[in-house]
Scaffold this motif. Structure first.
Motif, mmCIF file in Angstrom:
data_model
loop_
_atom_site.group_PDB
_atom_site.id
_atom_site.type_symbol
_atom_site.label_atom_id
_atom_site.label_comp_id
_atom_site.label_asym_id
_atom_site.label_seq_id
_atom_site.Cartn_x
_atom_site.Cartn_y
_atom_site.Cartn_z
ATOM 1 N N ILE A 102 66.439 36.032 -0.391
ATOM 2 C CA ILE A 102 67.327 36.736 0.529
ATOM 3 C C ILE A 102 67.808 35.787 1.626
ATOM 4 O O ILE A 102 68.976 35.767 1.990
ATOM 5 C CB ILE A 102 66.611 37.955 1.149
ATOM 6 N N ASP A 103 66.902 34.965 2.134
ATOM 7 C CA ASP A 103 67.276 34.062 3.218
ATOM 8 C C ASP A 103 68.197 32.950 2.751
ATOM 9 O O ASP A 103 69.079 32.516 3.480
ATOM 10 C CB ASP A 103 66.027 33.411 3.824
ATOM 11 N N ASN A 104 67.952 32.442 1.563
ATOM 12 C CA ASN A 104 68.628 31.226 1.148
ATOM 13 C C ASN A 104 69.705 31.415 0.096
ATOM 14 O O ASN A 104 70.406 30.475 -0.233
ATOM 15 C CB ASN A 104 67.596 30.217 0.601
ATOM 16 N N SER A 105 69.823 32.605 -0.421
ATOM 17 C CA SER A 105 70.854 32.820 -1.415
ATOM 18 C C SER A 105 72.213 32.812 -0.749
ATOM 19 O O SER A 105 72.417 33.446 0.267
ATOM 20 C CB SER A 105 70.609 34.150 -2.102
ATOM 21 N N PRO A 122 79.020 28.526 9.311
ATOM 22 C CA PRO A 122 77.647 28.525 8.767
ATOM 23 C C PRO A 122 76.610 28.934 9.804
ATOM 24 O O PRO A 122 75.807 28.122 10.261
ATOM 25 C CB PRO A 122 77.456 27.079 8.310
ATOM 26 N N VAL A 123 76.625 30.213 10.102
ATOM 27 C CA VAL A 123 75.732 30.739 11.142
ATOM 28 C C VAL A 123 74.328 30.954 10.589
ATOM 29 O O VAL A 123 73.333 30.807 11.288
ATOM 30 C CB VAL A 123 76.317 32.073 11.663
ATOM 31 N N ARG A 124 74.264 31.299 9.308
ATOM 32 C CA ARG A 124 72.966 31.672 8.729
ATOM 33 C C ARG A 124 71.964 30.528 8.828
ATOM 34 O O ARG A 124 70.821 30.730 9.213
ATOM 35 C CB ARG A 124 73.144 32.074 7.273
ATOM 36 N N GLU A 125 72.387 29.306 8.476
ATOM 37 C CA GLU A 125 71.462 28.179 8.554
ATOM 38 C C GLU A 125 71.011 27.948 9.982
ATOM 39 O O GLU A 125 69.836 27.647 10.237
ATOM 40 C CB GLU A 125 72.127 26.888 8.031
ATOM 41 N N GLY A 126 71.945 28.113 10.921
ATOM 42 C CA GLY A 126 71.591 27.954 12.326
ATOM 43 C C GLY A 126 70.597 29.003 12.782
ATOM 44 O O GLY A 126 69.666 28.717 13.544
ATOM 45 N N TYR A 127 70.788 30.222 12.301
ATOM 46 C CA TYR A 127 69.877 31.313 12.652
ATOM 47 C C TYR A 127 68.475 31.027 12.119
ATOM 48 O O TYR A 127 67.484 31.162 12.844
ATOM 49 C CB TYR A 127 70.436 32.620 12.082
ATOM 50 N N LEU A 128 68.396 30.589 10.867
ATOM 51 C CA LEU A 128 67.091 30.277 10.293
ATOM 52 C C LEU A 128 66.458 29.091 11.008
ATOM 53 O O LEU A 128 65.244 29.039 11.226
ATOM 54 C CB LEU A 128 67.229 29.980 8.794
ATOM 55 N N ARG A 129 67.294 28.111 11.393
ATOM 56 C CA ARG A 129 66.787 26.946 12.120
ATOM 57 C C ARG A 129 66.252 27.371 13.479
ATOM 58 O O ARG A 129 65.239 26.866 13.946
ATOM 59 C CB ARG A 129 67.925 25.940 12.282
ATOM 60 N N MET A 130 66.959 28.330 14.099
ATOM 61 C CA MET A 130 66.514 28.831 15.401
ATOM 62 C C MET A 130 65.142 29.495 15.268
ATOM 63 O O MET A 130 64.256 29.304 16.095
ATOM 64 C CB MET A 130 67.534 29.838 15.934
#
Lengths: 394, 177
Positions: A102-105, A122-130
């Motif tokens: 779910i996170d990486n798809s 690309p907000v998702r990668e930033g959110y996960l990085r946060m």
């Protein structure tokens, strides 16, 4: 409102996972795995082998990603990285695998990017990085446990296979599928004696320094077959061409049959050295079955007979029945589904499946028969009763 | 023609609103997006979220500009205030996340950075257009006087501060003229 939204953002990912599982728990079209089935607690060599190897369910949660749940509740996510290559991510629990997907798809994770606007920053990668930087994340940063490569014709025409390589670069598994319509007569007879149709595959699990650990022969299971047939070498057998493959006519599912030999036993290892040879593929030495190549029909027949005898005396037999999800039952879909279950790390597409039944037999025990893995009841239609086996409920 | 500077109290209010909206829409996308995408497909859910984001920014722009319009502010002042608040609020939320996201990429970093900056610029432009639309839509309705209802934004301290500050600003402008 800003504070509430910030708190929701920080805790949102876990909440999203819970909601996803809740939404899809009872909906077949979501394909989310149900809880692991109760597995009979009878302890035996066949149970251990089966739980480690059979794929309880497999699904395609996103393009290029396959999620496989195993009988011991672990899971793997196979991600296609190219036309012929994949990366394999291993998880101890299938829920963690699902969260990671779910996170990486790309398909599922891009909904977060849409919050910035239609051009998908690309907000998702930033959110996960946060989340990672604040210590709230534990699964997003995960390295591939292995990678896999598709190879063509490793054991001659009509064969294709997958090499699985560990993160350290060692070859850990070689799986080759051999289509029976392009195989020699000797191989077809061998496959028929083991109760396969369509194709036969072999898989060699390797340890450090390419030391052989396990050899597995698998294939789509023929309906009209029993262990008694394997144990009676002198009884007449049908030629493969004469069989009509009624497997999918009497059942509505795909049945995978496997025979597993422990190559740490000297007798099995000696036979393995006789029929397998190290060949070079992609500049790497891998063990391949060479019986189909460069030897006479007589020698080929002798090797397959030795293999059959070894399987009859020492193998663990596993038979798993899988329901196909939203697929018509035809020869092609059943073969494709079984091939997907056999070549788990391969970059191929296969129908989604879910395990509905599993049986195992330890052939080292004289007179053993298939016993159910999921319900712990001994089936009445097996030819002989299993002597001295105490069953336990899960 | 030189654009006037923003009306700072209104700018502060708008910045807070855009910040809150940006974080809220992102939280909604993170929480609701994946389960909905699992059921409906990623494309349709992403489209819905993007539409929600655009209309939400238009609404924020409308709310942010309402008091200024009803105080008969010049359109240039209203637009400079609402657009600068939108720009600051949008970038405060999404620029750091974009930068963090780019730090996770390895190979192809230059091309990834370029495309991310381009996407950010386009999405930001979209947000500004939505905010501008919202501000212009309410311009006609807000210019007439209205009676405050029991629950109304004019009761909020920050809005009162905007009205008082604007009245002073207008008085000074008349004096200087």
């Amino acid at each position: 409102m800003l504070l509430a939204a910030s708190i929701a953002l920080v805790t949102g990912r876990d909440l999203a996972h819970h909601i996803t599982v809740a939404v899809c728990a009872d909906a077949d079209d979501c394909g989310t795995f149900p809880d692991s089935p109760p597995v009979c607690q009878y302890y035996g060599r066949d149970r251990v082998v089966a739980r480690e190897s059979f794929a309880f369910a497999q699904q395609w949660p996103a393009d290029g990603s396959r999620l496989i749940q195993f009988g011991d509740d672990s899971a793997e996510v196979i991600v296609a990285t190219g036309k012929d290559t994949t990366e394999v991510y291993r998880f101890n629990r299938w829920e963690d695998a699902q969260r990671w997907v779910i996170d990486n798809s790309t398909d599922l994770g891009n909904t977060a990017d849409a919050a910035a606007g239609p051009w998908r920053v690309p907000v998702r990668e930033g959110y996960l990085r946060m989340l990672l930087l604040t210590g709230l994340d534990h699964e997003s940063e995960r390295a591939a446990a292995a990678s896999a490569f598709l190879v063509e014709e490793p054991s001659g025409p009509g064969t294709h296979g997958v090499l699985r390589q560990s993160a350290e670069g060692d070859i850990r598994e070689v799986t080759v599928v051999m289509a029976l319509d392009e195989a020699t007569d000797e191989l077809r007879e061998y496959a028929s004696n083991l109760g396969f149709w369509g194709f036969i595959s072999y898989s060699v699990d390797l340890g450090p320094e390419l030391s052989p650990q396990r050899l597995t022969f698998s294939g789509p299971a023929t309906d009209a077959w029993s262990l008694a047939q394997l144990r009676a070498p002198s009884s007449p057998r049908n030629r493969p061409e004469a069989e009509e493959h009624p497997q999918y006519m009497s059942h509505e599912n795909a049945v995978l049959r496997s025979f597993v030999l422990d190559l740490r036993q000297e007798a099995n290892a000696a036979l393995y050295r006789e029929v397998f040879a190290m060949e070079s593929i992609l500049e790497t030495a891998v063990p391949l079955l060479t019986s189909e190549n460069w030897i006479s029909a007589g020698e080929r027949s002798e090797r397959y007979t030795h293999l059959e005898e070894r399987i009859r005396d020492n193998a663990v037999a596993v038979e798993t029945t899988h329901a196909l999800q939203d697929e018509p039952i035809t020869d092609e879909t059943v073969q494709s589904a079984v091939e997907g279950l056999v070549v788990q790390a391969g970059p191929m597409t296969a129908p989604e499946t879910r395990l509905i039944d599993a049986r195992t037999a330890d052939l080292t025990i004289a007179g053993s028969s298939f016993e159910p893995l999921l319900s712990c009841e001994v089936l009445e239609d097996d030819a002989e009763e299993a002597p001295g086996h105490g069953g336990g409920s899960s | 023609m030189k654009l006037p500077g923003p009306h700072w109290p209104a700018f502060r209010a708008g910045l807070l609103m855009h910040l809150a909206f940006g974080v809220t829409i992102l939280a909604v996308a993170v929480i609701i997006g994946p389960p909905l995408a699992w059921v409906l497909g990623e494309e349709s859910v992403s489209t819905m979220i993007a539409l929600l984001a655009v209309s939400g920014r238009a609404l924020v722009g409308a709310l942010n500009s309402r008091q200024l319009w009803s105080a008969a502010a010049a359109p240039s002042l209203v637009l400079s205030t609402t657009l600068s608040a939108c720009l600051a609020g949008y970038l405060s939320v999404f620029l750091p996340l974009t930068v963090l996201g780019l730090s996770t990429t390895g190979s192809g970093l230059v091309s990834a950075t370029t495309s991310a900056i381009l996407a950010l610029a386009l999405d930001c432009t979209f947000a500004l257009l939505a905010t501008c639309s919202g501000a212009l839509i309410v311009s006609g309705r807000s210019k007439r006087r209205y009676r405050p209802r029991r629950f109304q934004m004019s009761r909020l301290p920050v809005i009162r501060e905007i009205s008082e500050s604007f009245s002073e600003h207008q008085a000074k402008a008349r004096l200087n003229a």
